[in-house]
Design an enzyme around this catalytic site. Structure first.
Site, PDB file in Angstrom:
ATOM      1  N   GLU A  95       0.826  -1.214   0.000  1.00  0.00           N
ATOM      2  CA  GLU A  95       0.000   0.000   0.000  1.00  0.00           C
ATOM      3  C   GLU A  95       0.857   1.260   0.000  1.00  0.00           C
ATOM      4  OE1 GLU A  95      -2.989  -0.108   3.075  1.00  0.00           O
ATOM      5  OE2 GLU A  95      -3.772  -2.026   2.361  1.00  0.00           O
ATOM      6  N   CYS A  96       1.875   1.254  -0.810  1.00  0.00           N
ATOM      7  CA  CYS A  96       2.855   2.334  -0.882  1.00  0.00           C
ATOM      8  C   CYS A  96       2.758   2.990  -2.259  1.00  0.00           C
ATOM      9  CB  CYS A  96       4.247   1.722  -0.662  1.00  0.00           C
ATOM     10  SG  CYS A  96       5.631   2.843  -0.900  1.00  0.00           S
ATOM     11  N   GLY A  97       3.146   4.230  -2.334  1.00  0.00           N
ATOM     12  CA  GLY A  97       3.208   4.892  -3.636  1.00  0.00           C
ATOM     13  C   GLY A  97       4.174   4.212  -4.586  1.00  0.00           C
TER      14      GLY A  97
END
Length: 181
Positions: free
Chosen positions: A34-36
């Site tokens: 759930e990271c850029g």
């Protein structure tokens, strides 16, 4: 000492000796779902498909230490990566990469290569994440998708900034694969 001296847990919590990868070029990456930077999974899988038959492996270590961006169980993370990015490279159990509970593999990796290689874009990214989660100790992993490239002898060739894109590693991977030492 080299990377082959370490044992880690796979995503099913079974012990795996990294000596199983002896003679291969390895890319060790701490990841998050759930990271850029999560779309880097696409680039990692492209590298894996291109070079796996030539002696290249990617070792994926999910880590939830950066703003809790790797929630879920090891099984949930594996399903997410396979479904959303079609990843086929080995994924291991979720670990800590910094702090008192840092996995011994990452303690060694950081000790051997305390500085990231980066370009202008990745260094700009590092400035942004430093504001979100400052590095506590010199040499610490700065964010998700920090990368370590390991040569065929189990030694660290280079450490790359989290913002350094997977396709930027191709030249170094090809160089190490061509090296028969």
């Amino acid at each position: 000492m080299n990377v082959y001296d370490f044992k880690v847990k796979n995503s099913k919590k079974e012990e795996v000796s990294l000596s199983e990868y002896k003679g291969k070029v390895l890319l060790i990456v701490n990841t998050a779902t759930e990271c850029g930077l999560t779309p880097q999974y696409e680039g990692l899988e492209a590298l894996y498909k291109k070079y796996k038959d030539k002696g290249f492996e990617i070792l994926d270590f999910p880590c939830n230490q950066f703003l809790n961006q790797a929630p879920g169980t090891d099984e949930e993370i594996s399903k997410f990566c396979a479904l959303n990015y079609g990843t086929t490279f080995p994924r291991f159990a979720k670990i800590d990469v910094n702090g008192e509970k840092a996995d011994p593999l990452y303690v060694w990796l950081k000790d051997q290569a305390p500085n990231d290689k980066g370009d202008a874009d990745s260094l700009e990214f590092e400035k942004k994440v430093e504001a979100l989660k400052p590095v506590e100790k010199a040499g610490d992993i700065k964010w998700n998708f920090g990368k370590f490239l390991i040569d065929k002898n189990g030694d660290i060739y280079e450490r790359y900034s989290p913002g350094y894109k997977p396709d930027q590693l191709e030249e170094d991977i090809e160089k190490l694969l061509a090296n028969n030492i």
